[in-house]
Write an enzyme that holds these catalytic residues in place. Sequence first.
Site, PDB file in Angstrom:
ATOM      1  N   GLY A 108       0.814  -1.214   0.000  1.00 37.86           N
ATOM      2  CA  GLY A 108       0.000   0.000   0.000  1.00 37.86           C
ATOM      3  C   GLY A 108       0.851   1.269   0.000  1.00 37.86           C
ATOM      4  O   GLY A 108       0.399   2.312  -0.474  1.00 37.86           O
ATOM      5  N   GLU A 131       2.863  -8.204  -1.478  1.00 34.99           N
ATOM      6  CA  GLU A 131       1.672  -8.850  -0.904  1.00 34.99           C
ATOM      7  C   GLU A 131       1.663 -10.353  -1.146  1.00 34.99           C
ATOM      8  O   GLU A 131       1.154 -11.122  -0.336  1.00 34.99           O
ATOM      9  CB  GLU A 131       0.389  -8.227  -1.493  1.00 34.99           C
ATOM     10  CG  GLU A 131       0.098  -6.815  -1.050  1.00 34.99           C
ATOM     11  CD  GLU A 131       0.729  -5.758  -1.946  1.00 34.99           C
ATOM     12  OE1 GLU A 131       1.690  -6.070  -2.702  1.00 34.99           O
ATOM     13  OE2 GLU A 131       0.276  -4.599  -1.887  1.00 34.99           O
TER      14      GLU A 131
HETATM   15  N1  DAK Z   1       2.111  -3.680   8.824  1.00 33.28           N
HETATM   16  C1  DAK Z   1       2.288  -3.706  10.161  1.00 33.28           C
HETATM   17  N2  DAK Z   1       3.486  -3.587  10.755  1.00 33.28           N
HETATM   18  C2  DAK Z   1       4.566  -3.472   9.951  1.00 33.28           C
HETATM   19  C3  DAK Z   1       4.468  -3.446   8.544  1.00 33.28           C
HETATM   20  C4  DAK Z   1       3.166  -3.552   7.969  1.00 33.28           C
HETATM   21  N3  DAK Z   1       2.933  -3.490   6.653  1.00 33.28           N
HETATM   22  N4  DAK Z   1       5.706  -3.308   8.033  1.00 33.28           N
HETATM   23  C5  DAK Z   1       6.541  -3.252   9.084  1.00 33.28           C
HETATM   24  N5  DAK Z   1       5.869  -3.338  10.234  1.00 33.28           N
HETATM   25  C6  DAK Z   1       6.392  -3.318  11.616  1.00 33.28           C
HETATM   26  C7  DAK Z   1       7.039  -4.636  11.961  1.00 33.28           C
HETATM   27  O1  DAK Z   1       6.070  -5.568  12.379  1.00 33.28           O
HETATM   28  C8  DAK Z   1       7.958  -4.230  13.080  1.00 33.28           C
HETATM   29  O2  DAK Z   1       7.197  -4.067  14.255  1.00 33.28           O
HETATM   30  P1  DAK Z   1       7.663  -4.710  15.660  1.00 33.28           P
HETATM   31  O3  DAK Z   1       7.866  -6.159  15.386  1.00 33.28           O
HETATM   32  O4  DAK Z   1       8.953  -3.982  15.969  1.00 33.28           O
HETATM   33  O5  DAK Z   1       6.546  -4.407  16.589  1.00 33.28           O
HETATM   34  C9  DAK Z   1       8.434  -2.842  12.641  1.00 33.28           C
HETATM   35  O6  DAK Z   1       7.458  -2.380  11.713  1.00 33.28           O
HETATM   36  C10 DAK Z   1       9.787  -2.867  11.939  1.00 33.28           C
HETATM   37  O7  DAK Z   1       9.720  -3.827  10.897  1.00 33.28           O
HETATM   38  P2  DAK Z   1      10.802  -5.003  10.724  1.00 33.28           P
HETATM   39  O8  DAK Z   1      11.350  -5.428  12.030  1.00 33.28           O
HETATM   40  O9  DAK Z   1      10.161  -6.062   9.875  1.00 33.28           O
HETATM   41  O10 DAK Z   1      11.941  -4.242   9.911  1.00 33.28           O
HETATM   42  P3  DAK Z   1      12.962  -4.841   8.836  1.00 33.28           P
HETATM   43  O11 DAK Z   1      13.886  -3.708   8.530  1.00 33.28           O
HETATM   44  O12 DAK Z   1      13.518  -6.147   9.293  1.00 33.28           O
HETATM   45  O13 DAK Z   1      12.071  -5.144   7.529  1.00 33.28           O
HETATM   46  C11 DAK Z   1      10.392  -4.609   5.848  1.00 33.28           C
HETATM   47  C12 DAK Z   1      11.463  -4.087   6.857  1.00 33.28           C
HETATM   48  C13 DAK Z   1       9.666  -3.415   5.285  1.00 33.28           C
HETATM   49  C14 DAK Z   1      11.082  -5.366   4.712  1.00 33.28           C
HETATM   50  C15 DAK Z   1       9.429  -5.566   6.608  1.00 33.28           C
HETATM   51  O14 DAK Z   1       8.925  -4.891   7.744  1.00 33.28           O
HETATM   52  C16 DAK Z   1       8.248  -5.992   5.756  1.00 33.28           C
HETATM   53  O15 DAK Z   1       8.361  -6.901   4.924  1.00 33.28           O
HETATM   54  N6  DAK Z   1       7.086  -5.373   5.992  1.00 33.28           N
HETATM   55  C17 DAK Z   1       5.839  -5.758   5.353  1.00 33.28           C
HETATM   56  C18 DAK Z   1       5.800  -5.278   3.926  1.00 33.28           C
HETATM   57  C19 DAK Z   1       4.512  -5.737   3.231  1.00 33.28           C
HETATM   58  O16 DAK Z   1       4.255  -6.951   3.097  1.00 33.28           O
HETATM   59  N7  DAK Z   1       3.707  -4.790   2.842  1.00 33.28           N
HETATM   60  C20 DAK Z   1       2.416  -5.074   2.158  1.00 33.28           C
HETATM   61  C21 DAK Z   1       1.311  -5.167   3.176  1.00 33.28           C
HETATM   62  S1  DAK Z   1      -0.284  -5.495   2.439  1.00 33.28           S
HETATM   63  C22 DAK Z   1      -6.345  -1.345  -0.254  1.00 33.28           C
HETATM   64  C23 DAK Z   1      -5.399  -0.441   0.158  1.00 33.28           C
HETATM   65  C24 DAK Z   1      -4.143  -0.897   0.529  1.00 33.28           C
HETATM   66  C25 DAK Z   1      -3.866  -2.240   0.555  1.00 33.28           C
HETATM   67  C26 DAK Z   1      -4.807  -3.139   0.170  1.00 33.28           C
HETATM   68  C27 DAK Z   1      -6.077  -2.722  -0.218  1.00 33.28           C
HETATM   69  N8  DAK Z   1      -7.633  -0.921  -0.680  1.00 33.28           N
HETATM   70  C28 DAK Z   1      -7.823   0.542  -0.964  1.00 33.28           C
HETATM   71  C29 DAK Z   1      -8.675  -1.832  -0.934  1.00 33.28           C
HETATM   72  C30 DAK Z   1      -2.504  -2.624   0.954  1.00 33.28           C
HETATM   73  C31 DAK Z   1      -2.135  -3.832   1.382  1.00 33.28           C
HETATM   74  C32 DAK Z   1      -0.747  -3.981   1.866  1.00 33.28           C
HETATM   75  O17 DAK Z   1       0.032  -3.060   1.862  1.00 33.28           O
END
Ligand code: DAK
Length: 257
Positions: A108, A131
């Site tokens: 997002g 995702e």
């Molecule tokens: N959500 C919640 N928390 C998150 C997060 C996320 N997307 N990304 C990072 N954090 C949190 C981690 O959980 C961690 O929290 P604590 O464990 O310290 O409590 C903190 O931020 C630091 O993250 P990391 O420890 O993981 O840090 P690293 O440097 O090791 O890794 C990273 C960074 C960005 C590679 C990793 O955090 C990561 O892979 N994050 C998730 C990325 C991801 O999968 N994003 C897509 C999410 S799904 C819509 C609108 C929007 C959407 C859908 C529909 N409509 C309008 C219908 C969007 C969907 C998405 O985005």
Amino acid sequence: MEFIKVTEQKEPFIALIELNRPKELNALNKQLMEEVRDALQVLDKNEKVRVIIITGNEQAFAAGADIKQMADKSAIEMLLVDQFSTWDQIRKTKKPIIAAVSGFALGGGCEFAMTCDMIIASETAKFGQPEIKIGTIPGAGGTQRLTRAIGKAKSMELILTGRFLSAEEAHFYGLVNKVVPKEMYMHEAIELAKEIAQLSPVAVQLAKEAVNRSYETHLDEGLAFERKNFYLTFASEDQKEGMQAFVEKRKADFKGR
Ligand code: DAK
């Protein structure tokens, strides 16, 4: 405002919205997006604002929608709560929006940046739609906007693997306007905003609307839309001032009327 910081006059006519949930890498939870929606609505109506910059911090623009907030939801809960409808405001905003991106712009976060009108990136920026790695797919335009911005082959690769695109690659593929050293990305975004803020806000709004229309229609209709907006500029004082200033060899003073 808990999760964003708004500065209405960062520079004359330029407003700044900073996403401010640093510990969670600016994960876009419901409240944060409600705050963004409300701020954009207010700034869009404020005559003293002509350009809006949205940024995160050096580490992250935004690492996506808040996964923890979505994890347990059912499809029907998602549908009924419809928390994502707040996202519609980004594309409804009439004034130009520049995303100033450093660090992660994922899921997002990448979709948010792409919904803005231009992207200035720090050389540390990382774009991606990961995702697929958490068992879902982009839901805020990633499959559509990324594909239009960088083409099918690269977009398929990113969306099907969840790989990231470096700032340099993002520039190469036309996703971002400019890549600059980390210390410079806000400065660069402000310079771009200043240039646009000097121009007629009426013409800028009509031009933005016409460019966006090119994504949504076929050529004939797009050209007709553009022509109507072109004619409409002739109803503005700014068009008279702009052309008169050209003839008189002076700088135009646009009032947004
Ligand atoms: N959500 C919640 N928390 C998150 C997060 C996320 N997307 N990304 C990072 N954090 C949190 C981690 O959980 C961690 O929290 P604590 O464990 O310290 O409590 C903190 O931020 C630091 O993250 P990391 O420890 O993981 O840090 P690293 O440097 O090791 O890794 C990273 C960074 C960005 C590679 C990793 O955090 C990561 O892979 N994050 C998730 C990325 C991801 O999968 N994003 C897509 C999410 S799904 C819509 C609108 C929007 C959407 C859908 C529909 N409509 C309008 C219908 C969007 C969907 C998405 O985005």
